[in-house]
Design a protein around this motif. Structure first.
Motif, PDB file in Angstrom:
ATOM      1  N   GLY A   1       0.621  -1.156   0.054  1.00 14.09           N
ATOM      2  CA  GLY A   1      -0.050   0.021   0.047  1.00 14.09           C
ATOM      3  C   GLY A   1       0.667   1.359   0.224  1.00 14.09           C
ATOM      4  O   GLY A   1       1.997   1.407   0.014  1.00 14.09           O
ATOM      5  N   GLY A   2       0.139   2.402  -0.050  1.00 13.18           N
ATOM      6  CA  GLY A   2       0.696   3.598  -0.024  1.00 13.18           C
ATOM      7  C   GLY A   2       1.185   4.182  -1.388  1.00 13.18           C
ATOM      8  O   GLY A   2       0.914   3.590  -2.239  1.00 13.18           O
ATOM      9  N   GLU A   3       2.111   4.977  -1.232  1.00 13.78           N
ATOM     10  CA  GLU A   3       2.473   5.702  -2.484  1.00 13.78           C
ATOM     11  C   GLU A   3       3.199   4.754  -3.579  1.00 13.78           C
ATOM     12  O   GLU A   3       3.193   4.927  -4.729  1.00 13.78           O
ATOM     13  CB  GLU A   3       3.929   6.723  -2.207  1.00 13.78           C
ATOM     14  CG  GLU A   3       3.244   7.935  -1.314  1.00 13.78           C
ATOM     15  CD  GLU A   3       3.067   7.777   0.144  1.00 13.78           C
ATOM     16  OE1 GLU A   3       2.908   6.462   0.670  1.00 13.78           O
ATOM     17  OE2 GLU A   3       2.798   8.727   0.994  1.00 13.78           O
ATOM     18  N   TYR A   4       3.911   3.339  -3.159  1.00 17.67           N
ATOM     19  CA  TYR A   4       4.280   2.796  -3.949  1.00 17.67           C
ATOM     20  C   TYR A   4       3.631   2.178  -5.163  1.00 17.67           C
ATOM     21  O   TYR A   4       3.911   1.864  -6.250  1.00 17.67           O
ATOM     22  CB  TYR A   4       5.126   1.489  -3.356  1.00 17.67           C
ATOM     23  CG  TYR A   4       6.181   1.938  -2.372  1.00 17.67           C
ATOM     24  CD1 TYR A   4       7.523   2.237  -2.521  1.00 17.67           C
ATOM     25  CD2 TYR A   4       5.651   2.407  -1.009  1.00 17.67           C
ATOM     26  CE1 TYR A   4       8.382   2.549  -1.653  1.00 17.67           C
ATOM     27  CE2 TYR A   4       6.633   2.788  -0.141  1.00 17.67           C
ATOM     28  CZ  TYR A   4       7.680   2.991  -0.514  1.00 17.67           C
ATOM     29  OH  TYR A   4       8.835   3.670   0.588  1.00 17.67           O
ATOM     30  N   GLY A   5       2.225   2.208  -4.773  1.00 17.01           N
ATOM     31  CA  GLY A   5       1.338   1.378  -5.811  1.00 17.01           C
ATOM     32  C   GLY A   5       0.481   2.456  -6.518  1.00 17.01           C
ATOM     33  O   GLY A   5      -0.644   2.107  -6.999  1.00 17.01           O
ATOM     34  N   ALA A   6       0.795   3.749  -6.111  1.00 14.52           N
ATOM     35  CA  ALA A   6       0.005   4.804  -6.584  1.00 14.52           C
ATOM     36  C   ALA A   6      -0.067   4.915  -8.271  1.00 14.52           C
ATOM     37  O   ALA A   6       0.679   4.517  -9.032  1.00 14.52           O
ATOM     38  CB  ALA A   6       0.684   6.177  -6.115  1.00 14.52           C
ATOM     39  N   GLY A   7      -1.543   5.573  -8.396  1.00 14.67           N
ATOM     40  CA  GLY A   7      -1.859   5.840  -9.893  1.00 14.67           C
ATOM     41  C   GLY A   7      -1.770   7.267 -10.018  1.00 14.67           C
ATOM     42  O   GLY A   7      -1.975   7.968  -9.026  1.00 14.67           O
TER      43      GLY A   7
ATOM     44  N   SER B   1      -0.250  20.544 -12.726  1.00 10.53           N
ATOM     45  CA  SER B   1      -0.471  19.747 -11.128  1.00 10.53           C
ATOM     46  C   SER B   1      -0.286  18.423 -11.461  1.00 10.53           C
ATOM     47  O   SER B   1      -0.278  17.884 -12.553  1.00 10.53           O
ATOM     48  CB  SER B   1      -2.015  19.674 -10.845  1.00 10.53           C
ATOM     49  OG  SER B   1      -2.419  21.350 -10.043  1.00 10.53           O
ATOM     50  N   VAL B   2      -0.110  17.499 -10.360  1.00  9.31           N
ATOM     51  CA  VAL B   2       0.074  16.169 -10.551  1.00  9.31           C
ATOM     52  C   VAL B   2      -1.104  15.493  -9.471  1.00  9.31           C
ATOM     53  O   VAL B   2      -1.108  16.283  -8.423  1.00  9.31           O
ATOM     54  CB  VAL B   2       1.585  15.523 -10.102  1.00  9.31           C
ATOM     55  CG1 VAL B   2       1.407  14.108 -10.088  1.00  9.31           C
ATOM     56  CG2 VAL B   2       2.634  16.176 -10.871  1.00  9.31           C
ATOM     57  N   CYS B   3      -1.738  14.659 -10.044  1.00  9.71           N
ATOM     58  CA  CYS B   3      -2.868  14.104  -9.179  1.00  9.71           C
ATOM     59  C   CYS B   3      -2.277  12.851  -9.012  1.00  9.71           C
ATOM     60  O   CYS B   3      -1.919  11.926  -9.783  1.00  9.71           O
ATOM     61  CB  CYS B   3      -4.271  14.423  -9.425  1.00  9.71           C
ATOM     62  SG  CYS B   3      -4.655  13.946 -11.319  1.00  9.71           S
ATOM     63  N   VAL B   4      -2.614  12.223  -7.719  1.00 12.93           N
ATOM     64  CA  VAL B   4      -2.188  10.904  -7.304  1.00 12.93           C
ATOM     65  C   VAL B   4      -3.178  10.242  -6.714  1.00 12.93           C
ATOM     66  O   VAL B   4      -4.017  10.621  -5.723  1.00 12.93           O
ATOM     67  CB  VAL B   4      -0.887  11.191  -6.175  1.00 12.93           C
ATOM     68  CG1 VAL B   4      -0.211   9.767  -5.961  1.00 12.93           C
ATOM     69  CG2 VAL B   4      -0.045  12.168  -6.719  1.00 12.93           C
ATOM     70  N   VAL B   5      -3.298   8.815  -6.780  1.00 11.29           N
ATOM     71  CA  VAL B   5      -4.574   7.912  -5.908  1.00 11.29           C
ATOM     72  C   VAL B   5      -3.786   6.925  -5.472  1.00 11.29           C
ATOM     73  O   VAL B   5      -2.771   6.142  -6.099  1.00 11.29           O
ATOM     74  CB  VAL B   5      -5.674   7.480  -6.913  1.00 11.29           C
ATOM     75  CG1 VAL B   5      -6.348   6.685  -5.982  1.00 11.29           C
ATOM     76  CG2 VAL B   5      -6.110   8.844  -7.512  1.00 11.29           C
TER      77      VAL B   5
ATOM     78  N   ASP C   1      -4.207   3.581  -2.080  1.00 14.58           N
ATOM     79  CA  ASP C   1      -4.803   3.019  -1.047  1.00 14.58           C
ATOM     80  C   ASP C   1      -4.034   2.424  -0.137  1.00 14.58           C
ATOM     81  O   ASP C   1      -2.909   2.099  -0.483  1.00 14.58           O
ATOM     82  CB  ASP C   1      -5.796   1.976  -1.484  1.00 14.58           C
ATOM     83  CG  ASP C   1      -5.073   0.868  -2.401  1.00 14.58           C
ATOM     84  OD1 ASP C   1      -4.466   0.937  -2.982  1.00 14.58           O
ATOM     85  OD2 ASP C   1      -5.416  -0.338  -1.633  1.00 14.58           O
ATOM     86  N   ASN C   2      -4.366   2.329   1.294  1.00 15.32           N
ATOM     87  CA  ASN C   2      -3.713   1.612   2.157  1.00 15.32           C
ATOM     88  C   ASN C   2      -4.492   0.324   2.651  1.00 15.32           C
ATOM     89  O   ASN C   2      -5.578   0.345   3.430  1.00 15.32           O
ATOM     90  CB  ASN C   2      -3.407   2.487   3.448  1.00 15.32           C
ATOM     91  CG  ASN C   2      -2.484   3.255   3.386  1.00 15.32           C
ATOM     92  OD1 ASN C   2      -1.398   2.953   2.520  1.00 15.32           O
ATOM     93  ND2 ASN C   2      -2.412   4.750   3.895  1.00 15.32           N
ATOM     94  N   PRO C   3      -4.307  -0.870   2.147  1.00 12.31           N
ATOM     95  CA  PRO C   3      -4.941  -1.963   2.708  1.00 12.31           C
ATOM     96  C   PRO C   3      -4.781  -2.239   4.015  1.00 12.31           C
ATOM     97  O   PRO C   3      -3.814  -2.201   4.537  1.00 12.31           O
ATOM     98  CB  PRO C   3      -4.237  -3.302   1.444  1.00 12.31           C
ATOM     99  CG  PRO C   3      -3.607  -2.539   0.558  1.00 12.31           C
ATOM    100  CD  PRO C   3      -3.057  -1.012   1.224  1.00 12.31           C
TER     101      PRO C   3
END
Ligand code: NAD
Length: 401
Positions: free
Chosen positions: A126-132, A168-172, A174-176
């Motif tokens: 989870g977190g930033e490592y798997g971000a889209g 801008s940069v948008c980021v999504v 999740d934290n399982p």
């Protein structure tokens, strides 16, 4: 056990250690070896990575050398046919990674940075490592969640916002949270065994979505580890309650609490940063372990042992230029011995367990003795330290003696 080979100086050093320390004493014919060098991954169309992940899940005890996730420049340099993803990421996913445990290594008789053990539990998913993410311009951004079963729930708008900048940069991401209970048990049990004070580190005061991680940790603690049931858990110092530490406060305490004797459990990215800080306080990443704990579908734990440093590319280039190098193998050998001990425990045969621990115990003591007697590597003892090859020979002779 599974042995995963990697790249550059760390691979070269482990080849020496396997040849000179392990193979003369240990029958490795049942070990499964996988070569995760970029070249081997490219040549097999990455089948070797899939095979290594499958073998790890099947066997449950893995030693891994550091590997390279090639940059564009490295792809061209190595003549690779296509981009290769991070093998570490593939393993964390493939083994349902729960936590990456990173602990200080202590050499009896030598004070490094921390006097007593410091344990870390870094959530492995989870977190930033798997971000889209996407680069965007002015406009509106809507993030919507669609439940798997649309009959039972309606879509939920997670966030809606207006973007006012031209760039801008948008980021999504999740934290399982499903495996945080497992992480909590691993963490509290390890704190109990090492007799250290447990802390949970988040930035939940501002990052409100991190509240869930803390709550699960606290619930498990209150239900199963609170005073009474576990008299040895060092929470008396903290009023008997599990303590939460804000991540920015944790960065300061890591420098101040050099007596050690504490453990921290945190989210993926915080764990990445904070364990590097621990490595610096404790002299070198060579003195920190890095073990991934995952869970097989049948519930059995998968344990992968590695050092926390990389392939040590600068020393490898020096070696290729014919210069002397002084690579500290401690982190890797502690990992290798950890994997061997764990594999022996899984084998369920007292003779294998006894003989393996005899070997790993002697070899570990010989490495510690080398550092203690001033026969260490240069990161530890300065310019008078031994070269990579001489260190391996010297500690090997002590172990054989
Ligand atoms: P690194 O850890 O290999 O080296 C950083 C610095 O510390 C270098 O100056 C190196 O000489 C020194 N150092 C590290 N460990 C040492 C040791 N045991 N003995 C003596 N000196 C040591 O990190 P890097 O140079 O940023 O990365 C090199 C490569 O390793 C990169 O391709 C990176 O992607 C990869 N890497 C892999 C892993 C992994 O597989 N787990 C982890 C980190 C980096």
């Amino acid at each position: 056990m599974v042995y995963i080979a990697g790249e550059e100086m760390s691979r070269y050093t482990m080849e020496l250690i396997m040849k000179k320390w392990v193979e003369p004493s240990i029958d490795t014919s049942k070990w499964e070896f996988y070569d995760l060098s970029c070249k081997a991954r490219d040549e097999t169309n990455d089948q070797v990575l899939k095979d290594a992940v499958a073998a790890g899940a099947r066997i449950g005890s893995i030693f891994k050398e550091p590997t390279i996730t090639p940059t564009k420049e490295q792809m061209a340099e190595m003549g690779l046919s296509k981009a290769l993803g991070s093998p570490n990421g593939a393993m964390r996913r493939g083994w349902n990674g729960i936590t990456i445990s990173r602990d200080t290594i202590h050499i009896p008789g030598i004070e490094l940075g921390f006097k007593r053990p410091v344990l870390f539990e870094r959530h492995a998913v989870g977190g930033e490592y798997g971000a889209g993410w996407k680069k965007v311009s002015k406009g509106r951004l809507l993030t919507t969640f669609f439940p798997e079963n649309m009959d039972e729930g309606k879509p939920i708008i997670v966030d809606g916002r207006e973007l006012k900048d031209d760039r801008s940069v948008c980021v999504v991401y999740d934290n399982p949270l499903d495996n945080v209970e497992d992480l909590a048990h691993i963490f509290f049990q390890r704190c109990l065994e090492a007799n250290v004070v447990p802390y949970v580190v988040t930035k939940k005061t501002v990052f409100k979505w991190q509240e869930g991680f803390w709550q699960i940790m606290r619930d498990v603690f209150n239900a199963e580890y609170k005073a009474g049931a576990t008299p040895r858990l060092e929470v008396e110092k903290t009023g008997g309650e599990l303590q939460h530490l804000i991540s920015d406060a944790a960065t300061m305490q890591i420098i101040r609490w050099t007596d050690g004797g504490f453990g921290m459990a945190c989210h993926n990215y915080d764990g990445d940063m904070l364990t590097d800080e621990v490595a610096q306080v404790h002299r070198s990443p060579g003195f920190i372990t890095s073990n991934l704990i995952g869970k097989r579908e049948d519930g059995a734990l998968i344990k992968e042992f590695e050092a926390s440093h990389g392939t040590v590319a600068d020393l490898w280039h020096a070696h290729l230029r014919g210069e002397e190098t002084s690579m500290n193998p401690l982190g890797m050998v502690v990992a290798l011995f950890g994997a061997m001990d764990h594999a022996a425990a899984l084998a369920n045969d007292p003779k294998i367990l006894e003989q393996t621990s005899k070997f790993t115990g002697c070899a570990r003591a010989a490495v510690y003795a080398a550092f203690r007697d001033g026969r260490g590597t240069r990161d530890m003892v300065g310019p008078k330290g031994l070269t990579t090859e001489k260190f391996v020979d010297s500690a090997g002779r002590t172990a054989a003696g």
